[in-house]
Design a protein around this motif. Structure first.
Motif, PDB file in Angstrom:
ATOM      1  N   LYS A 122      49.634  25.617  31.977  1.00 10.39           N
ATOM      2  CA  LYS A 122      50.635  26.073  32.944  1.00 10.39           C
ATOM      3  C   LYS A 122      52.015  25.894  32.324  1.00 10.39           C
ATOM      4  CE  LYS A 122      47.901  25.200  37.110  1.00 10.39           C
ATOM      5  NZ  LYS A 122      47.814  24.494  38.410  1.00 10.39           N
ATOM      6  N   ASP A 123      52.368  26.831  31.454  1.00  6.32           N
ATOM      7  CA  ASP A 123      53.679  26.794  30.810  1.00  6.32           C
ATOM      8  C   ASP A 123      54.333  28.163  30.984  1.00  6.32           C
ATOM      9  OD1 ASP A 123      52.263  28.388  29.077  1.00  6.32           O
ATOM     10  OD2 ASP A 123      52.083  26.861  27.510  1.00  6.32           O
ATOM     11  N   LYS A 124      55.364  28.418  30.220  1.00  5.73           N
ATOM     12  CA  LYS A 124      56.105  29.672  30.373  1.00  5.73           C
ATOM     13  C   LYS A 124      55.529  30.798  29.524  1.00  5.73           C
ATOM     14  CE  LYS A 124      60.439  27.296  31.495  1.00  5.73           C
ATOM     15  NZ  LYS A 124      61.851  27.075  31.118  1.00  5.73           N
ATOM     16  N   SER A 125      54.405  30.555  28.864  1.00  3.91           N
ATOM     17  CA  SER A 125      53.816  31.570  27.991  1.00  3.91           C
ATOM     18  C   SER A 125      52.929  32.533  28.779  1.00  3.91           C
ATOM     19  CB  SER A 125      52.983  30.901  26.897  1.00  3.91           C
ATOM     20  OG  SER A 125      53.787  30.051  26.106  1.00  3.91           O
ATOM     21  N   LYS A 126      52.657  33.712  28.154  1.00  2.00           N
ATOM     22  CA  LYS A 126      51.699  34.666  28.705  1.00  2.00           C
ATOM     23  C   LYS A 126      50.398  34.531  27.936  1.00  2.00           C
ATOM     24  CE  LYS A 126      54.249  38.482  30.779  1.00  2.00           C
ATOM     25  NZ  LYS A 126      54.455  39.953  30.780  1.00  2.00           N
ATOM     26  N   THR A 307      36.444  26.429  33.372  1.00  2.00           N
ATOM     27  CA  THR A 307      37.177  27.443  32.620  1.00  2.00           C
ATOM     28  C   THR A 307      38.621  27.540  33.111  1.00  2.00           C
ATOM     29  OG1 THR A 307      37.180  29.753  31.920  1.00  2.00           O
ATOM     30  CG2 THR A 307      36.508  29.324  34.168  1.00  2.00           C
ATOM     31  N   PRO A 308      39.595  27.740  32.211  1.00  2.00           N
ATOM     32  CA  PRO A 308      40.997  27.781  32.647  1.00  2.00           C
ATOM     33  C   PRO A 308      41.373  29.088  33.343  1.00  2.00           C
ATOM     34  CG  PRO A 308      40.849  28.105  30.283  1.00  2.00           C
ATOM     35  CD  PRO A 308      39.468  27.782  30.754  1.00  2.00           C
ATOM     36  N   PHE A 309      40.564  30.154  33.168  1.00  2.00           N
ATOM     37  CA  PHE A 309      40.916  31.439  33.774  1.00  2.00           C
ATOM     38  C   PHE A 309      39.873  31.827  34.806  1.00  2.00           C
ATOM     39  CE2 PHE A 309      40.667  36.049  34.093  1.00  2.00           C
ATOM     40  CZ  PHE A 309      41.998  36.367  34.355  1.00  2.00           C
ATOM     41  N   ILE A 310      40.323  32.216  35.978  1.00  2.00           N
ATOM     42  CA  ILE A 310      39.434  32.698  37.034  1.00  2.00           C
ATOM     43  C   ILE A 310      39.899  34.097  37.431  1.00  2.00           C
ATOM     44  CG2 ILE A 310      38.598  32.316  39.383  1.00  2.00           C
ATOM     45  CD1 ILE A 310      39.109  29.335  38.956  1.00  2.00           C
ATOM     46  N   PRO A 311      39.017  35.110  37.355  1.00  2.00           N
ATOM     47  CA  PRO A 311      39.422  36.472  37.707  1.00  2.00           C
ATOM     48  C   PRO A 311      39.558  36.645  39.218  1.00  2.00           C
ATOM     49  CG  PRO A 311      37.090  36.417  37.235  1.00  2.00           C
ATOM     50  CD  PRO A 311      37.609  35.021  36.951  1.00  2.00           C
ATOM     51  N   LEU A 330      37.305  28.671  44.565  1.00  2.00           N
ATOM     52  CA  LEU A 330      37.864  29.396  43.421  1.00  2.00           C
ATOM     53  C   LEU A 330      39.279  29.884  43.722  1.00  2.00           C
ATOM     54  CD1 LEU A 330      34.759  31.482  42.243  1.00  2.00           C
ATOM     55  CD2 LEU A 330      35.556  29.261  41.419  1.00  2.00           C
ATOM     56  N   SER A 331      39.517  30.312  44.970  1.00  2.00           N
ATOM     57  CA  SER A 331      40.860  30.759  45.352  1.00  2.00           C
ATOM     58  C   SER A 331      41.858  29.615  45.246  1.00  2.00           C
ATOM     59  CB  SER A 331      40.846  31.302  46.780  1.00  2.00           C
ATOM     60  OG  SER A 331      39.961  32.403  46.902  1.00  2.00           O
ATOM     61  N   MET A 332      41.417  28.424  45.643  1.00  2.00           N
ATOM     62  CA  MET A 332      42.291  27.250  45.558  1.00  2.00           C
ATOM     63  C   MET A 332      42.612  26.924  44.093  1.00  2.00           C
ATOM     64  SD  MET A 332      41.543  23.445  47.060  1.00  2.00           S
ATOM     65  CE  MET A 332      40.274  23.133  45.843  1.00  2.00           C
ATOM     66  N   ARG A 333      41.599  27.015  43.213  1.00  2.00           N
ATOM     67  CA  ARG A 333      41.818  26.728  41.790  1.00  2.00           C
ATOM     68  C   ARG A 333      42.723  27.780  41.153  1.00  2.00           C
ATOM     69  NH1 ARG A 333      38.591  26.271  37.512  1.00  2.00           N
ATOM     70  NH2 ARG A 333      40.209  24.912  36.714  1.00  2.00           N
ATOM     71  N   LYS A 334      42.538  29.035  41.525  1.00  2.00           N
ATOM     72  CA  LYS A 334      43.328  30.115  40.926  1.00  2.00           C
ATOM     73  C   LYS A 334      44.738  30.182  41.495  1.00  2.00           C
ATOM     74  CE  LYS A 334      43.304  35.114  40.057  1.00  2.00           C
ATOM     75  NZ  LYS A 334      43.545  34.974  38.603  1.00  2.00           N
ATOM     76  N   SER A 336      45.319  32.092  44.157  1.00  2.00           N
ATOM     77  CA  SER A 336      45.349  33.365  44.877  1.00  2.00           C
ATOM     78  C   SER A 336      43.919  33.739  45.254  1.00  2.00           C
ATOM     79  CB  SER A 336      45.985  34.474  44.027  1.00  2.00           C
ATOM     80  OG  SER A 336      45.262  34.649  42.824  1.00  2.00           O
ATOM     81  N   LYS A 337      43.775  34.767  46.069  1.00  2.00           N
ATOM     82  CA  LYS A 337      42.477  35.131  46.633  1.00  2.00           C
ATOM     83  C   LYS A 337      41.475  35.534  45.551  1.00  2.00           C
ATOM     84  CE  LYS A 337      39.617  36.446  49.983  1.00  2.00           C
ATOM     85  NZ  LYS A 337      38.968  35.485  50.895  1.00  2.00           N
ATOM     86  N   VAL A 338      40.252  34.981  45.635  1.00  2.00           N
ATOM     87  CA  VAL A 338      39.145  35.356  44.752  1.00  2.00           C
ATOM     88  C   VAL A 338      37.998  35.848  45.624  1.00  2.00           C
ATOM     89  CG1 VAL A 338      37.447  34.556  43.063  1.00  2.00           C
ATOM     90  CG2 VAL A 338      39.784  33.670  42.985  1.00  2.00           C
ATOM     91  N   ARG A 339      37.483  37.049  45.303  1.00  2.00           N
ATOM     92  CA  ARG A 339      36.388  37.636  46.072  1.00  2.00           C
ATOM     93  C   ARG A 339      35.086  37.534  45.284  1.00  2.00           C
ATOM     94  NH1 ARG A 339      36.765  43.010  46.353  1.00  2.00           N
ATOM     95  NH2 ARG A 339      35.511  43.207  48.247  1.00  2.00           N
ATOM     96  N   ILE A 340      33.994  37.207  45.988  1.00  2.00           N
ATOM     97  CA  ILE A 340      32.657  37.223  45.395  1.00  2.00           C
ATOM     98  C   ILE A 340      31.880  38.345  46.072  1.00  2.00           C
ATOM     99  CG2 ILE A 340      30.544  35.928  44.956  1.00  2.00           C
ATOM    100  CD1 ILE A 340      32.181  33.361  45.198  1.00  2.00           C
ATOM    101  N   VAL A 341      31.475  39.351  45.292  1.00  2.00           N
ATOM    102  CA  VAL A 341      30.914  40.581  45.847  1.00  2.00           C
ATOM    103  C   VAL A 341      29.517  40.817  45.288  1.00  2.00           C
ATOM    104  CG1 VAL A 341      31.245  43.070  46.098  1.00  2.00           C
ATOM    105  CG2 VAL A 341      33.241  41.554  45.967  1.00  2.00           C
ATOM    106  N   HIS A 342      28.591  41.218  46.165  1.00  2.00           N
ATOM    107  CA  HIS A 342      27.251  41.638  45.726  1.00  2.00           C
ATOM    108  C   HIS A 342      27.129  43.145  45.954  1.00  2.00           C
ATOM    109  CE1 HIS A 342      22.754  42.097  46.718  1.00  2.00           C
ATOM    110  NE2 HIS A 342      22.944  42.232  45.419  1.00  2.00           N
ATOM    111  N   PRO A 343      27.416  43.962  44.930  1.00  2.00           N
ATOM    112  CA  PRO A 343      27.349  45.426  45.109  1.00  2.00           C
ATOM    113  C   PRO A 343      25.897  45.884  45.234  1.00  2.00           C
ATOM    114  CG  PRO A 343      28.559  44.794  43.098  1.00  2.00           C
ATOM    115  CD  PRO A 343      27.815  43.593  43.566  1.00  2.00           C
ATOM    116  N   VAL A 344      25.653  46.807  46.129  1.00  2.00           N
ATOM    117  CA  VAL A 344      24.282  47.282  46.340  1.00  2.00           C
ATOM    118  C   VAL A 344      24.130  48.767  46.011  1.00  2.00           C
ATOM    119  CG1 VAL A 344      23.721  45.543  48.063  1.00  2.00           C
ATOM    120  CG2 VAL A 344      24.797  47.680  48.799  1.00  2.00           C
TER     121      VAL A 344
END
Length: 608
Positions: A122-126, A307-311, A330-334, A336-344
């Motif tokens: 968590k620094d100023k880098s991208k 993992t440091p990155f959560i999509p 996961l939303s709390m760790r990221k 912002s909102k994280v969705r878990i989807v089961h596409p059918v």
């Protein structure tokens, strides 16, 4: 005395975490529950359908404990932490821990750099990634530095602008030399912005620009420049070619599916970043005690807690239990909102099916390799413990020690660590012998072990080994036992003994020699441990001798202090290179002026 039937009656109707212990007090399973009373009782109810693995686990439970939480989310977080800490035998566990590379752009600096990184801080880098191939990341960074002429040095800019001379990269037109003030912060920042656009997948502009430059150079018959642009163009097209698979939007998404065969399972993860497939990775996992129904849930909790990155989205191959609470976690760790989807249906479903197909292919291809790897690691360790008549456990840790002392030169000690039958190099440690003079291996070993088991402020020392393997016979074993007895530690110690031809022969344990069958997996593991301890000690010893030789020579040069000495050692690969350097080359070393360069030049006999 713990009576399970009585303790079940005392369970609260609250969310929390339950922890199962066996007779040796080892934690064998950790789980979470919305209602502890209902969940824990299920394990001990007769007549309910349980898998063979659950039945086996329940038969080993000696007692359980539990921790009440205020919410299911708190229980999930605690469950993740406890599983990561204790690695229980009957929980789903990743069989190998991996860290993924990122491309880091230090946009917080006035003159940013493009770097390789294993951590996303968590620094100023991208950060761009994670990627699955370290080699591909390094190739991309090298390409960006060539395309946009980004600096590679660690100089503190703008403070150090004008100090010294521009480096070789400037002369071969791969850096704009911001260290000399040859480029304004605004112009340099524009190049960085273009590099960031490239990393975001916008290749068309740079491809068009390189094609125009190549044609222009060719028309002017500047064929060397044309070839340079052609090579850059091919490199860009190669990177762009890897991003063929795209989705309908630019969202970051992981696609997760698995294949299972009895106790073996493989989870496949596709990494999609801004709608492009950036890579994929598979994980061998242990099937959980309560069956495949919790496999994805367990994997997601364990993997994304580390993992440091959560999509923003996870596509999964089946509905998972605790979907809502895991999404909250996961939303709390990221942040912002994280969705878990089961596409059918549709394209999203096809993407998940592709991941599932890949998982099945990996499992089929690597089934024998998985079994072979386990025989060479966990299986070999289990057999060693059986031969020594030491009680088996799930999470084996072996530490081995060696002393290196060559021709009376300073003695050094090494400590290597094997967990689950594999080297754990992050826990390796080196010791300079401080209290012993001369070649006293027993005295040196006593010092090393005393320092290791009194911690010396090192957090990696807090966990003690299940077995210490000494590189030597009874004398080294007794030296180790002397230290452990003094510190009142009960740790098993054996010695790795060799025959007259310096080949592994067996183990010394409890005063007797235990022969090991040559060529067996346990024999080969002991040899690997012994060779690794010896290699690590010798390399440390060699590096110390090399450094002292370098320092002793450079110390004799009048006018060359510690700062310039370090700069010379960093700039040149060896003393021989310094000796053969001309004045111009010596002047390229940071902090070196003409007078200092002349001193070095004349010291090595290059007098004009």
């Amino acid at each position: 005395m713990f009576v399970i039937e009585e303790e079940l009656k005392k369970l609260p109707r609250s969310p929390g975490v339950y922890i199962m212990h066996d007779a040796s007090d080892e934690i064998i399973y950790v789980g979470k529950a919305v209602i502890l009373k209902n969940r824990v009782r299920q394990y001990f109810q007769k007549g309910t359908n349980k898998s063979a693995k659950i039945e086996q686990m329940v038969s080993k439970i000696s007692y359980f404990e539990y921790i009440v939480t205020d919410s299911e989310l708190e229980a999930l977080i605690l469950e993740c932490n406890l599983i990561k800490e204790h690695r229980p035998k009957y929980n789903t566990m990743l069989k190998d821990d991996k860290t993924y590379p990122y491309i880091k752009v230090t946009v917080g600096e006035e003159y940013p750099r493009i770097l390789f990184s294993r951590d996303m801080k968590k620094d100023k880098s991208k950060y761009f990634g994670p990627y699955t191939s370290a080699g591909a990341v390094k190739d991309t960074i090298e390409l960006l530095r060539k395309l946009y002429k980004v600096r590679t040095c660690n100089r503190s800019l703008p403070k150090d602008i004008g100090n010294g001379r521009p480096c070789l990269n400037y002369h071969i037109k791969q850096c704009k030399a911001p260290c000399m003030g040859y480029v304004s912060p605004e112009e340099y920042r524009s190049s960085i912005d273009e590099a960031v656009r490239f990393l975001n997948g916008h290749y068309s502009d740079i491809i068009k620009s390189l094609e125009e430059s190549m044609l222009e150079a060719s028309e002017k018959m500047e064929f060397e420049d044309a070839a340079y642009y052609r090579d850059l163009l091919n490199s860009v097209k190669q990177v762009a070619q890897k991003q063929k698979i795209t989705s309908e939007n630019d969202i970051d998404r992981d696609i997760i599916a698995y294949a299972i065969d009895n106790d073996d399972a493989v989870v496949q993860v596709f990494f999609m970043r801004e709608g492009k497939l950036m890579g994929r990775e598979h994980f061998y996992i242990r099937v959980p005690a309560d069956g495949s129904g919790t496999l994805l849930s367990s994997f997601i909790k364990q993997y994304y807690s580390g993992t440091p990155f959560i999509p923003k989205e996870l596509f999964v191959s089946e509905e998972i239990e605790d979907n809502q609470v895991i999404g909250e976690y996961l939303s709390m760790r990221k942040g912002s909102k994280v969705r878990i989807v089961h596409p059918v249906a549709g394209e999203k479903h096809k993407m998940v099916e592709l991941a599932k197909k890949n998982a099945a292919m990996v499992l089929e291809r690597d089934r024998e390799k998985i079994k072979s790897s386990e025989r060479k690691t966990i299986g070999a360790v289990s057999e060693i413990f059986r031969l020594l008549d030491i009680e088996s456990k799930n999470d084996y840790r072996i530490e081995a020690f060696d002393i290196s002392n060559i021709s009376g030169y300073q003695s050094v000690g090494s400590m290597i660590v094997f967990e689950h039958g594999k080297p754990k190099k992050n826990d390796y440690r080196k010791f300079k012998i401080k209290t012993i003079t001369g070649p006293d291996d027993y005295g040196s070993m006593r010092e090393v072990l005393t320092r290791r088991f009194t911690h010396e402020g090192d957090d990696k020392f807090i966990r003690y080994p299940d077995l210490i393997m000494m590189d030597g016979g009874l004398g080294q074993v007794n030296a180790a036992l002397e230290v452990l007895n003094k510190l009142k530690l009960n740790i098993h110690v054996c010695g790795m003994v060799k025959d007259d031809r310096h080949r592994t022969r067996g183990l010394i344990y409890n005063g007797r020699e235990i022969p090991i069958k040559p060529g067996s997996e346990e024999f080969l593991l002991i040899t690997r441990v012994q060779d690794e301890a010896h290699r690590f000690a010798i390399e440390f010893h060699r590096s110390l001798r090399s450094k002292n030789q370098v320092h002793s020579i450079l110390d004799d040069i009048e006018g060359i202090g510690p700062a310039r000495r370090r700069a010379l050692m960093k700039h040149f690969a060896s003393i021989e290179d310094i000796k053969n350097a001309d004045m111009d080359t010596l002047m390229e070393v940071p902090s070196m002026n003409k007078a200092a360069a002349q001193k070095v030049y004349e010291f090595f006999g290059n007098k004009s």
